[in-house]
Motif scaffolding. Structure first.
Motif, PDB file in Angstrom:
ATOM      1  N   GLY A 167      31.993  37.015  30.072  1.00 29.21           N
ATOM      2  CA  GLY A 167      31.801  38.379  30.593  1.00 29.21           C
ATOM      3  C   GLY A 167      33.004  38.847  31.406  1.00 29.21           C
ATOM      4  N   ALA A 191      27.061  36.196  28.524  1.00 30.66           N
ATOM      5  CA  ALA A 191      28.234  36.551  29.324  1.00 30.66           C
ATOM      6  C   ALA A 191      28.658  35.449  30.284  1.00 30.66           C
ATOM      7  N   GLN A 194      51.654  25.578  35.184  1.00 27.95           N
ATOM      8  CA  GLN A 194      50.803  26.285  36.143  1.00 27.95           C
ATOM      9  C   GLN A 194      50.187  25.301  37.150  1.00 27.95           C
ATOM     10  N   ALA A 216      28.873  48.789  34.117  1.00 30.28           N
ATOM     11  CA  ALA A 216      28.215  48.043  33.032  1.00 30.28           C
ATOM     12  C   ALA A 216      28.349  46.547  33.266  1.00 30.28           C
ATOM     13  N   MET A 258      38.215  41.774  31.725  1.00 27.34           N
ATOM     14  CA  MET A 258      39.660  41.715  31.988  1.00 27.34           C
ATOM     15  C   MET A 258      40.490  41.815  30.719  1.00 27.34           C
ATOM     16  N   ASN A 268      43.646  28.938  43.173  1.00 27.56           N
ATOM     17  CA  ASN A 268      44.400  30.188  42.999  1.00 27.56           C
ATOM     18  C   ASN A 268      43.607  31.064  42.031  1.00 27.56           C
ATOM     19  N   ASN A 282      39.367  35.650  38.979  1.00 23.74           N
ATOM     20  CA  ASN A 282      40.330  36.755  38.969  1.00 23.74           C
ATOM     21  C   ASN A 282      40.039  37.752  40.085  1.00 23.74           C
ATOM     22  N   ILE A 321      47.432  24.255  38.200  1.00 27.42           N
ATOM     23  CA  ILE A 321      45.996  24.401  37.927  1.00 27.42           C
ATOM     24  C   ILE A 321      45.110  23.530  38.821  1.00 27.42           C
TER      25      ILE A 321
END
Ligand code: FAD
Length: 317
Positions: free
Chosen positions: A148, A118, A228, A196, A153, A234, A81, A230
């Motif tokens: 995490g 995480a 999508q 954090a 997000m 991206n 992301n 995938i």
């Protein structure tokens, strides 16, 4: 004060920093390491240092070091992301491994409880939780991030990570020891402090029938594959959905599907995705994002907001 390009590209680590980091993390620190391989877009210049941290003690030690030396740092999950600038990242990029990849799933009365580090991938988490009958886990399936990153997000679909959180543990430069925090969750963001690092998370799900939960998850994964791109590099949806509408609908409405800048292309399959067709630069993607945003603003009167996080130094040329 604004920096010149050559200042922005200059490493912030001096020889002493490099020696210290190599001493604390032998074999697990890379200097001037290109970040493209660590992102789903396969884009991004070098980090001054990329450090693989394997325990909460090591993370605390690194946090103290950054605090003492006033060094900027950021944590990278799966990089699914983020758009990392072609000029790379000054300071330290942290990746979590070792104990941060541990996961355990147990039944507790009418609940399925998942305790995970995480760095556990959402694919592993959802598969394991589904097998125990974690109802609602389907809404988190197919998200190609770490736990995490997904917590930061508040990732999800019709339901989000925050809907299932029981406890979150974090570490930060000002408070390096692991401690629990209480958070509020909103659409694609939370009240998690900027500095954090999420180290572990406990999630709680209603207990359902494992076969039904797995079947629902499978159905959602098949739908994802159909709708999508995938298989291409991206970062999923680039823009947040504006209230009451879909970013993809607006982008498609302005005819942006298939638009290109260099080797970046608005996906012909899903208008809110931008694919890297081969050697796209961060500049290509950023230029395309700006073009799409301008078109939607001019023709639909909607100011789209980025969902992807922009990281590091963006340079011309
Ligand atoms: C094909 C595809 C489909 C996608 N589908 C969805 C979807 O359906 N729903 C959805 O919400 N998202 C979706 N995404 C986006 C992305 O997968 C999620 O946002 C995911 O949660 C990001 O996790 P990550 O580990 O990759 O985070 P990264 O991209 O590495 O980081 C994202 C942000 O979180 C921060 N971060 C990472 N780890 C930590 C940590 N341990 N502690 C604190 N901060 C941290 C980073 O610094 C950065 O600011 C999709 C992406 C792709 C490529």
């Amino acid at each position: 004060m604004s920096l010149t390009t050559s200042q922005a590209l200059q490493s912030l680590l001096d020889e002493g920093d490099r020696t210290t980091l190599s001493g604390i993390f032998p074999e697990r620190v890379c200097f001037d390491e290109p970040l493209a391989p660590y992102t789903s877009w396969r884009i991004g210049g070098p980090a001054d240092a990329l450090v693989n941290v394997e325990s909460e003690e090591e993370l605390a030690q690194l946090m103290r070091f950054c605090f003492k030396r006033h060094l900027p740092w950021l944590v990278l999950g799966s990089g699914s992301n983020v758009l990392v600038g072609d000029g790379g990242v000054r300071g330290i990029v942290i990746r979590l491994g070792g104990c941060f990849t541990a996961i355990s799933v147990r039944l507790e009365g009418k609940h399925v409880i998942a305790e995970a580090g995480a760095s556990v991938g959402m694919a592993a988490l959802t598969a394991k939780a589904a097998s125990a009958g974690a109802s609602g886990i389907g809404s988190l399936s197919g998200i190609p991030g770490t736990l995490g990153g997904s917590l930061r997000m508040n990732a999800g679909t019709d339901r989000e990570v925050g809907d299932f959180v029981r406890e979150v543990w974090v570490q930060s430069p000002s408070k390096p020891e692991p401690h629990a925090v209480s958070l509020q969750y909103y659409y694609r963001h939370t009240t998690l402090e900027h500095d954090a690092v999420v180290s572990r998370v406990t999630l709680a799900f209603e207990r359902g029938d494992p076969a039904e939960v797995r079947a629902e998850m499978q159905e959602r994964l098949v739908r994802r594959k159909r709708t999508q791109p995938i298989a291409l590099p991206n970062a999923g949806s680039c823009f947040r959905n504006p209230p009451g509408d879909k970013a993809a609908r607006l982008i498609e409405a302005v005819g942006a599907k298939g638009w290109r800048e260099g080797e970046a292309e608005v996906s012909p399959l899903h208008a809110n995705f931008i694919n890297n067709l081969g050697r796209a630069s961060a500049k290509d993607v950023a230029t395309l994002l700006a073009r799409v945003r301008r078109a939607v603003s001019d023709r639909c009167g909607v100011d789209l907001q980025l969902e992807v996080h922009l990281i590091g130094v963006f340079v011309d040329g």
